[in-house]
Design a protein around this motif. Structure first.
Motif, PDB file in Angstrom:
ATOM      1  N   SER A 171     -14.842  10.390  11.391  1.00 37.39           N
ATOM      2  CA  SER A 171     -14.607   9.838   9.934  1.00 37.39           C
ATOM      3  C   SER A 171     -13.543   8.737   9.893  1.00 37.39           C
ATOM      4  O   SER A 171     -12.501   8.902   9.358  1.00 37.39           O
ATOM      5  CB  SER A 171     -14.265  11.144   9.111  1.00 37.39           C
ATOM      6  N   GLU A 172     -13.820   7.549  10.742  1.00 35.11           N
ATOM      7  CA  GLU A 172     -12.861   6.636  10.690  1.00 35.11           C
ATOM      8  C   GLU A 172     -12.990   5.627   9.481  1.00 35.11           C
ATOM      9  O   GLU A 172     -12.179   5.079   8.974  1.00 35.11           O
ATOM     10  CB  GLU A 172     -13.265   5.991  12.070  1.00 35.11           C
ATOM     11  N   GLN A 173     -14.412   5.216   9.329  1.00 32.66           N
ATOM     12  CA  GLN A 173     -14.562   4.184   8.189  1.00 32.66           C
ATOM     13  C   GLN A 173     -15.668   4.593   7.452  1.00 32.66           C
ATOM     14  O   GLN A 173     -16.554   5.423   7.652  1.00 32.66           O
ATOM     15  CB  GLN A 173     -15.011   2.975   8.738  1.00 32.66           C
ATOM     16  N   PRO A 197     -18.289  12.229  24.518  1.00 32.77           N
ATOM     17  CA  PRO A 197     -19.245  11.599  23.628  1.00 32.77           C
ATOM     18  C   PRO A 197     -18.710  10.501  22.565  1.00 32.77           C
ATOM     19  O   PRO A 197     -17.683  10.705  22.102  1.00 32.77           O
ATOM     20  CB  PRO A 197     -20.102  12.537  22.857  1.00 32.77           C
ATOM     21  N   ARG A 198     -19.013   9.289  22.720  1.00 30.47           N
ATOM     22  CA  ARG A 198     -18.170   8.192  21.973  1.00 30.47           C
ATOM     23  C   ARG A 198     -18.045   8.553  20.471  1.00 30.47           C
ATOM     24  O   ARG A 198     -16.914   8.726  19.952  1.00 30.47           O
ATOM     25  CB  ARG A 198     -18.746   6.949  22.159  1.00 30.47           C
ATOM     26  N   PHE A 199     -19.114   8.789  19.647  1.00 23.48           N
ATOM     27  CA  PHE A 199     -19.088   9.158  18.337  1.00 23.48           C
ATOM     28  C   PHE A 199     -20.643   9.720  18.065  1.00 23.48           C
ATOM     29  O   PHE A 199     -21.606   9.100  18.754  1.00 23.48           O
ATOM     30  CB  PHE A 199     -18.601   8.344  17.301  1.00 23.48           C
ATOM     31  N   THR A 203      -2.373   4.866  20.245  1.00 26.52           N
ATOM     32  CA  THR A 203      -2.263   3.318  19.987  1.00 26.52           C
ATOM     33  C   THR A 203      -3.880   3.074  19.632  1.00 26.52           C
ATOM     34  O   THR A 203      -4.066   2.106  18.781  1.00 26.52           O
ATOM     35  CB  THR A 203      -1.915   2.598  21.304  1.00 26.52           C
ATOM     36  N   ASP A 204      -4.749   3.602  20.064  1.00 27.19           N
ATOM     37  CA  ASP A 204      -6.063   3.479  20.197  1.00 27.19           C
ATOM     38  C   ASP A 204      -6.365   2.000  20.570  1.00 27.19           C
ATOM     39  O   ASP A 204      -7.046   1.218  20.233  1.00 27.19           O
ATOM     40  CB  ASP A 204      -6.799   3.585  18.673  1.00 27.19           C
ATOM     41  N   THR A 205      -5.645   1.301  21.449  1.00 34.39           N
ATOM     42  CA  THR A 205      -6.012   0.330  22.166  1.00 34.39           C
ATOM     43  C   THR A 205      -7.497   0.030  22.519  1.00 34.39           C
ATOM     44  O   THR A 205      -8.160   1.221  23.025  1.00 34.39           O
ATOM     45  CB  THR A 205      -5.253   0.035  23.640  1.00 34.39           C
ATOM     46  N   MET A 252      -6.838   6.349  23.434  1.00 40.25           N
ATOM     47  CA  MET A 252      -7.081   5.178  23.577  1.00 40.25           C
ATOM     48  C   MET A 252      -8.231   4.787  24.470  1.00 40.25           C
ATOM     49  O   MET A 252      -8.885   5.708  24.943  1.00 40.25           O
ATOM     50  CB  MET A 252      -5.670   4.408  24.274  1.00 40.25           C
ATOM     51  N   HIS A 253      -8.391   3.436  24.640  1.00 40.38           N
ATOM     52  CA  HIS A 253      -9.735   2.796  25.369  1.00 40.38           C
ATOM     53  C   HIS A 253      -9.152   1.822  26.400  1.00 40.38           C
ATOM     54  O   HIS A 253      -8.993   0.444  26.115  1.00 40.38           O
ATOM     55  CB  HIS A 253     -10.827   2.106  24.539  1.00 40.38           C
ATOM     56  N   TYR A 254      -8.938   2.383  27.520  1.00 41.66           N
ATOM     57  CA  TYR A 254      -8.341   1.301  28.581  1.00 41.66           C
ATOM     58  C   TYR A 254      -9.373   0.395  28.796  1.00 41.66           C
ATOM     59  O   TYR A 254      -8.928  -0.869  29.117  1.00 41.66           O
ATOM     60  CB  TYR A 254      -8.024   2.042  30.089  1.00 41.66           C
ATOM     61  N   PRO A 255     -10.538   0.484  28.657  1.00 40.26           N
ATOM     62  CA  PRO A 255     -11.407  -0.842  29.146  1.00 40.26           C
ATOM     63  C   PRO A 255     -11.451  -1.784  27.826  1.00 40.26           C
ATOM     64  O   PRO A 255     -11.988  -2.901  28.107  1.00 40.26           O
ATOM     65  CB  PRO A 255     -12.970  -0.257  28.775  1.00 40.26           C
ATOM     66  N   GLN A 256     -10.777  -1.451  26.767  1.00 36.81           N
ATOM     67  CA  GLN A 256     -10.388  -2.537  25.827  1.00 36.81           C
ATOM     68  C   GLN A 256      -9.032  -3.235  25.857  1.00 36.81           C
ATOM     69  O   GLN A 256      -8.840  -4.155  24.734  1.00 36.81           O
ATOM     70  CB  GLN A 256     -10.728  -2.005  24.204  1.00 36.81           C
ATOM     71  N   THR A 257      -8.396  -2.974  26.989  1.00 36.56           N
ATOM     72  CA  THR A 257      -7.266  -3.707  26.963  1.00 36.56           C
ATOM     73  C   THR A 257      -7.203  -5.063  27.096  1.00 36.56           C
ATOM     74  O   THR A 257      -6.458  -6.011  26.338  1.00 36.56           O
ATOM     75  CB  THR A 257      -6.689  -3.469  28.434  1.00 36.56           C
ATOM     76  N   ARG A 294     -14.918  -5.279  10.891  1.00 37.42           N
ATOM     77  CA  ARG A 294     -14.687  -3.960  10.860  1.00 37.42           C
ATOM     78  C   ARG A 294     -15.393  -3.296  11.848  1.00 37.42           C
ATOM     79  O   ARG A 294     -16.107  -3.870  12.535  1.00 37.42           O
ATOM     80  CB  ARG A 294     -14.954  -3.658   9.314  1.00 37.42           C
ATOM     81  N   LEU A 295     -15.136  -1.972  11.655  1.00 34.78           N
ATOM     82  CA  LEU A 295     -15.747  -1.119  13.012  1.00 34.78           C
ATOM     83  C   LEU A 295     -16.926  -1.614  13.851  1.00 34.78           C
ATOM     84  O   LEU A 295     -16.991  -1.718  14.779  1.00 34.78           O
ATOM     85  CB  LEU A 295     -15.453   0.452  12.804  1.00 34.78           C
ATOM     86  N   ILE A 296     -18.052  -1.350  12.848  1.00 36.55           N
ATOM     87  CA  ILE A 296     -19.469  -1.552  13.474  1.00 36.55           C
ATOM     88  C   ILE A 296     -19.681  -2.831  14.028  1.00 36.55           C
ATOM     89  O   ILE A 296     -20.070  -3.100  15.274  1.00 36.55           O
ATOM     90  CB  ILE A 296     -20.501  -0.989  12.534  1.00 36.55           C
TER      91      ILE A 296
END
Ligand code: GUN
Ligand code: ZN
Length: 432
Positions: free
Chosen positions: A232-234, A201-203, A319-321, A76-81, A90-92
């Protein structure tokens, strides 16, 4: 401190219910108990027997509620709460529109402390006792999160997100500063109390090959840490990676070529995998992390749980919050069930519960410490009310067995279903 006995229905796993028949993998006791001593689980068994053996223990009776290991969120990403449930991208575009501007706010350590506390309290309210979080590029965002977790005695995994390209000016580090800052943070936090560091590393699109190599070198110097990233998310993302790394055989190879493929690696999403990538993950023992609410919310695709488990690949659940649309691992299990249905497989409630606890703990290499009701594990526990709303109650009232009684809570439950959460043996959700 006095021993505590908690009573209720209990659910404990002896084996992976994807590999072992459910009746052998899961042990349920209708009038069961857990003995807590010094923050750890000292015994699990029949309530009356435990009471007779421990006559001086303090008793907390949860009646017919279900006592299970606390949930373990493996990505998950707590900074995205604060920007969860942001519409329409979509993703990008989602990263550029919503995520990066929010993450830039973490240059302020006070904001990082505020959101760390908020996120961890939301987790506990939802029965989640361990979070595995990306932070931001700011080292203080990592310290804030570990400090907030320590104040709550929670076992957490976190790391400084590293990005040196394809991100705004105020969210970029360099290969060298990412290495230096991550190394300093490992020394400050890894193994202190219940903290585990993950090199982050983020991605591949937001790291140059030099930065990935620096992260790989750091991991080789600190093999005791975990490493977390995205894979390989999208489909658009995979095309982008192909353009950025023209000599890579596939997406996983961008990590492999830079020392970032290993057993202690956590690869989030992993939806659109090539056969070679699956083979390598199976050979190396790296874990993939299923983020089903995110994968449907951002429109990423349908994770192949059955296929990957059949290859013995370690799978965690998360969760990938805030790409995910819920803080709840119950809602996450519901989404995992729905995604598997769309691929033609009905996951059993035991399999869902296992993924949300021991499955994620195995991905984090913390099996035996968290994620299970076993002697010696931390007493990180969730207590589920299987009749938390009228809709759930009327369905579970008809249940023939525990699985049927539990399934409506997995599908329709939220934080109201969490009757209590224990961290290191202490009740933290409500007054005991
Ligand atoms: N890929 C790179 N960064 C992110 C992120 O923050 N969320 C999701 N879902 N995918 C990502
Ligand atoms: Zn993520």
């Amino acid at each position: 401190m006095k021993d505590t006995l908690i009573f209720g229905q209990t659910l404990a796993f002896q084996a992976d219910p994807f590999q072992t028949p459910i009746a052998d993998a899961a042990q349920t006791t209708s009038h069961g108990g857990v003995l807590i001593r010094g923050g750890k689980i000292a015994a699990v068994g029949d309530a009356d027997t435990l009471r007779a053996q421990n006559p001086t223990a303090r008793i907390i009776d949860h009646g017919t509620h279900l006592i299970t290991a606390g949930f373990v969120d493996a990505h998950m990403h707590y900074p995205q709460t604060a920007m969860i449930a942001s519409w329409g991208k979509r993703l990008i575009d989602w990263l550029n529109t919503y995520t990066f501007p929010e993450e830039a706010r973490f240059a302020d350590p006070a904001y990082a402390a505020d959101i760390s506390a908020r996120t961890l309290d939301l987790a506990l309210a939802h029965g989640t006792t361990t979070l595995t979080s990306f932070c931001t590029i700011h080292p203080a965002s990592v310290t804030a999160f570990f400090d907030a977790a320590e104040a709550r005695r929670m076992a957490v995994v976190a790391g400084k997100t590293c990005m040196d390209r394809n991100a705004p000016d105020d969210l970029r580090d360099t290969a060298q500063t990412a290495y230096d800052d991550s190394k300093t943070l490992i020394a400050a936090h890894h193994g202190k109390g219940r903290a585990t560091y993950a090199i982050t590393p983020r991605f591949s699109p937001t790291s140059t090959p030099d930065q990935l190599a620096a992260m790989g070198a750091l991991w080789a110097e600190h093999p005791e840490t975990l490493m977390q990233t995205h894979l390989s998310e999208q489909l658009d993302e995979i095309d982008w990676v192909r353009g950025l790394y023209p000599t890579a055989r596939d997406y996983l190879d961008t990590y492999e070529a830079h020392g970032l493929l290993g057993a202690r690696g956590l690869y989030g999403h992993a939806i659109h995998l090539e056969p070679r990538e699956i083979d390598r993950l199976a050979e190396v023992g790296g874990a993939v992390v299923h983020c089903p609410t995110s994968n449907t919310f951002i429109g990423s695709g349908l994770f192949d749980m059955t296929g990957l488990k059949a290859r013995q690949i370690t799978v965690g659940l998360a969760t990938d919050t805030g790409g995910g649309s819920s803080f709840s691992m119950l809602r996450t299990m519901a989404a995992a069930y729905e995604v598997a249905q769309l691929r033609g497989h009905a996951l059993h409630p035991a399999q869902l519960m296992w993924l949300a606890t021991e499955g994620s703990a195995r991905a984090l290499h913390m099996s035996g410490q968290i994620g299970s009701l076993t002697v010696g594990a931390a007493a990180d526990i969730a207590v589920l009310d299987l009749a938390s709303t009228p809709a759930i109650a009327q369905r579970s009232a008809r249940a023939a067995d525990l699985w049927e009684a539990l399934f409506p809570t997995l599908m329709m439950g939220d934080d109201r279903a969490i009757a209590q959460t224990y961290v290191a043996g202490q009740p933290v959700k409500r007054q005991a």
